[in-house]
Design an enzyme around this catalytic site. Sequence first.
Site, PDB file in Angstrom:
ATOM      1  N   LYS A   1       1.071  10.855 -41.563  1.00  0.00           N
ATOM      2  CA  LYS A   1       0.697   9.856 -40.560  1.00  0.00           C
ATOM      3  C   LYS A   1       1.895   9.495 -39.676  1.00  0.00           C
ATOM      4  O   LYS A   1       1.737   9.241 -38.463  1.00  0.00           O
ATOM      5  CB  LYS A   1       0.162   8.597 -41.248  1.00  0.00           C
ATOM      6  CG  LYS A   1      -0.218   7.441 -40.313  1.00  0.00           C
ATOM      7  CD  LYS A   1      -1.235   7.846 -39.271  1.00  0.00           C
ATOM      8  CE  LYS A   1      -1.922   6.681 -38.603  1.00  0.00           C
ATOM      9  NZ  LYS A   1      -1.057   5.649 -38.053  1.00  0.00           N
TER      10      LYS A   1
ATOM     11  N   GLU B   1       1.825  11.252 -31.185  1.00  0.00           N
ATOM     12  CA  GLU B   1       1.077  10.335 -30.314  1.00  0.00           C
ATOM     13  C   GLU B   1       1.991   9.755 -29.236  1.00  0.00           C
ATOM     14  O   GLU B   1       1.613   9.676 -28.060  1.00  0.00           O
ATOM     15  CB  GLU B   1       0.486   9.218 -31.171  1.00  0.00           C
ATOM     16  CG  GLU B   1      -0.329   8.182 -30.441  1.00  0.00           C
ATOM     17  CD  GLU B   1      -0.805   7.104 -31.400  1.00  0.00           C
ATOM     18  OE1 GLU B   1      -0.305   5.960 -31.304  1.00  0.00           O
ATOM     19  OE2 GLU B   1      -1.661   7.395 -32.256  1.00  0.00           O
TER      20      GLU B   1
END
Length: 336
Positions: free
Chosen positions: A188, A195
Amino acid sequence: MQFAMIGLGRMGANMVRRLVKSGHEAVVYDRSADAVQALRKDGAKGVSSIADLVRALDTPRTICIMVPAAYVDSTVGELEALLASGDTIIDGGNSHYHDDIARAKRLEPKGIHYVDMGTSGGVWGLERGYCLMIGGESDVVKRLDPLFKALAPGLGNVPRTPGRERLGGTAELGYLHCGASGAGHFVKMVHNGIEYGLMAAYGEGLNILKHANIGKGKHEVDAETTPLRNPEHYQFDFNLADVTEVWRRGSVVASWLLDLTAQAFASSPNLENFSGRVSDSGEGRWTVTAANDEAVPAHVLTAALFERFASRGEDDFQNRVLSAMRFGFGGHVEKK
């Protein structure tokens, strides 16, 4: 399954709602009594303390934590004193994976299981489902599979990857056991670093389009201004709402981030509601640190992280230094 949720913010509350809709039994706690009351209306059992939450659960207990990373240790510490062997703590927030490894090791002698669950989906997760990246003991993760499956998006209408049917597993359902403790939050962490880079690329490209009409304006002629050599090359007034919309249709740069960007421009063509101050919650920094430890180049992700620092005025002093040097060697005075 029966489970508990501590932390009923933007994501925690909707995760509870999604699980309850799937038939699971929820016990919830938050420091905000209003947040607890809201979940009671949606079918969860609300309690007023962590101790009450633990007492309300059958054994073995499963408790998910969705709180800011700074509060995870104190929450785990409070739970540690109340839980028993066989119980499981799931951290669904954005903890550093180093902390996951340490917590799992600390809890192991007491027989308390620790699962790190990297969670992506934001405020849309209730409707779309949550992408889950999970770390922990295999048998514990397998036992909790019904919860993960209910939270995840499932196959939905996303086309299957050719050849995926031969590989099996849960990845195409939107959740994945990535490995031992810390593995979920490691994946993550890198997800969020990527991102940052994707967001920065969209922002920079759209900024170039935004200024493509610079040739129409008047420009000062002095020693402090770089002249625009060919103003006739920059006479375009692009409608960014239309550009982002057309990119959504068949373009190789189409993505959910672009969907959200097009939505923002449709609502506010000049994004007047935003100042441009971009926060970072840690994962981008940790990704760059990991790249450094691994001696892996991460030029784009690092630049995207530093751009966020600059957006908050953290480059102000270094720019003063540049201005002072220009004045010193050339007598250049800052333009107003």
